[in-house]
Design a protein around this motif. Structure first.
Motif, PDB file in Angstrom:
ATOM      1  N   LEU A  13     -60.117  26.289 -43.745  1.00 50.92           N
ATOM      2  CA  LEU A  13     -59.812  27.296 -42.734  1.00 50.92           C
ATOM      3  C   LEU A  13     -59.618  26.687 -41.354  1.00 50.92           C
ATOM      4  N   PRO A 183     -64.060  35.543 -43.526  1.00 48.33           N
ATOM      5  CA  PRO A 183     -62.688  35.185 -43.889  1.00 48.33           C
ATOM      6  C   PRO A 183     -62.252  35.641 -45.260  1.00 48.33           C
ATOM      7  N   GLY A 184     -63.171  36.209 -46.049  1.00 47.02           N
ATOM      8  CA  GLY A 184     -62.857  36.547 -47.429  1.00 47.02           C
ATOM      9  C   GLY A 184     -63.149  35.368 -48.350  1.00 47.02           C
ATOM     10  N   VAL A 186     -61.792  32.499 -50.134  1.00 46.02           N
ATOM     11  CA  VAL A 186     -60.580  31.749 -49.821  1.00 46.02           C
ATOM     12  C   VAL A 186     -60.514  30.460 -50.636  1.00 46.02           C
ATOM     13  N   LEU A 197     -57.617  34.482 -52.152  1.00 48.00           N
ATOM     14  CA  LEU A 197     -56.912  34.372 -50.877  1.00 48.00           C
ATOM     15  C   LEU A 197     -56.529  32.934 -50.571  1.00 48.00           C
ATOM     16  N   THR A 199     -55.610  30.114 -47.557  1.00 48.13           N
ATOM     17  CA  THR A 199     -56.040  29.935 -46.162  1.00 48.13           C
ATOM     18  C   THR A 199     -55.060  30.606 -45.212  1.00 48.13           C
ATOM     19  N   GLU A 201     -53.292  33.347 -45.700  1.00 48.57           N
ATOM     20  CA  GLU A 201     -53.517  34.793 -45.672  1.00 48.57           C
ATOM     21  C   GLU A 201     -54.775  35.145 -44.894  1.00 48.57           C
ATOM     22  N   SER A 202     -55.834  34.398 -45.115  1.00 46.39           N
ATOM     23  CA  SER A 202     -57.095  34.671 -44.439  1.00 46.39           C
ATOM     24  C   SER A 202     -56.970  34.508 -42.934  1.00 46.39           C
ATOM     25  N   ARG A 223     -64.418  41.980 -41.785  1.00 48.59           N
ATOM     26  CA  ARG A 223     -63.690  41.196 -42.766  1.00 48.59           C
ATOM     27  C   ARG A 223     -62.326  40.829 -42.192  1.00 48.59           C
ATOM     28  N   TYR A 224     -61.706  39.843 -42.817  1.00 49.74           N
ATOM     29  CA  TYR A 224     -60.394  39.370 -42.376  1.00 49.74           C
ATOM     30  C   TYR A 224     -59.361  40.504 -42.364  1.00 49.74           C
ATOM     31  N   ASP A 225     -59.581  41.546 -43.197  1.00 54.21           N
ATOM     32  CA  ASP A 225     -58.618  42.647 -43.282  1.00 54.21           C
ATOM     33  C   ASP A 225     -58.882  43.760 -42.274  1.00 54.21           C
TER      34      ASP A 225
END
Length: 231
Positions: A13, A183-184, A186, A197, A199, A201-202, A223-225
């Motif tokens: 990341l 970051p989820g 990953v 996921l 890196t 996308e995260s 969260r990343y989303d």
């Protein structure tokens, strides 16, 4: 040109944070423990004139203070505390608890984020964005614990959340924000190849949260989303 300082930039990341911010025109101060061994990061430095690599062990106060002095003339718009360890990923569950490893996990995952952040407060005060990001994990959410184990990592991330939440209240009068991000799961060395996921996308998701940040979000855990995580 905004400036970002990223810890743990040599892979995963951290490397992707560097790649995406360099590609969008930011000045990137990329840090890692062993720059001479960070071949992918070195390639990024060749490709982007505004990216520079700096040696930093986040558990070493002398190195932290030295880097703060080296960058004294550079405002830091965004500080990303990304460096972290997960020793239990590589040990068997039936092994005895290694209290020295647990202590070191706290040094890296919890204490270093506050130590680095405090060292760069003047740099943040002189910037436009004034934001500290701490890369946490949903495993640090007590509400989301559903299985035993990973005691070092879980407790260090829960402590990181508590520390940075308190720090956000200290910094709010100075208009400096603190954002806690998961970051989820990953595809990194820590997450493994089966993670859903990439890196890219995260980090893209987390960057959107950084872009949308306002001081009202300081001390919150996402969260990343963009979904908020319970403590």
């Amino acid at each position: 040109m905004p400036n970002v300082l990223i810890t743990g930039s040599n892979r995963g990341l951290g490397l992707e944070w560097c790649r995406q911010y360099a590609a969008t025109g930011w000045r990137v101060f990329a840090t890692c423990r062993f720059p001479a061994q960070a071949e992918e990061l070195q390639q990024l430095e060749i490709e982007h004139n505004a990216l520079t690599i700096h040696r930093l062990d986040v558990t070493d106060s002398i190195q932290i203070d030295a880097l703060a002095r080296e960058l004294a003339d550079h405002p830091i718009d965004l500080l990303i505390n990304n460096a972290g360890v997960y020793f239990e990923k590589y040990i068997q569950p039936e092994q005895d608890i290694d209290y020295a490893a647990w202590s070191h996990t706290f040094c890296v995952n919890t204490m270093s984020a506050l130590r680095v952040s405090r060292a760069f407060l003047d740099h943040l005060r002189h910037s436009q964005k004034r934001l500290i990001v701490a890369i946490s994990s949903h495993m640090g959410s007590i509400a989301e614990i559903e299985s035993p184990g990973s005691y070092y990592y879980r407790s260090s991330k829960a402590a990181l959340n508590a520390t940075m939440k308190g720090f956000s209240l200290e910094l709010r009068p100075q208009q400096i924000g603190v954002l806690l991000l998961h970051p989820g799961w990953v595809q990194t060395r820590m997450g493994g190849p089966d993670a859903p996921l990439t890196t890219q996308e995260s980090v893209k998701g987390m960057r959107a949260l950084v872009d949308a940040f306002s001081l009202a979000d300081s001390g919150r855990f996402f969260r990343y989303d963009g979904s908020e995580i319970p403590w």
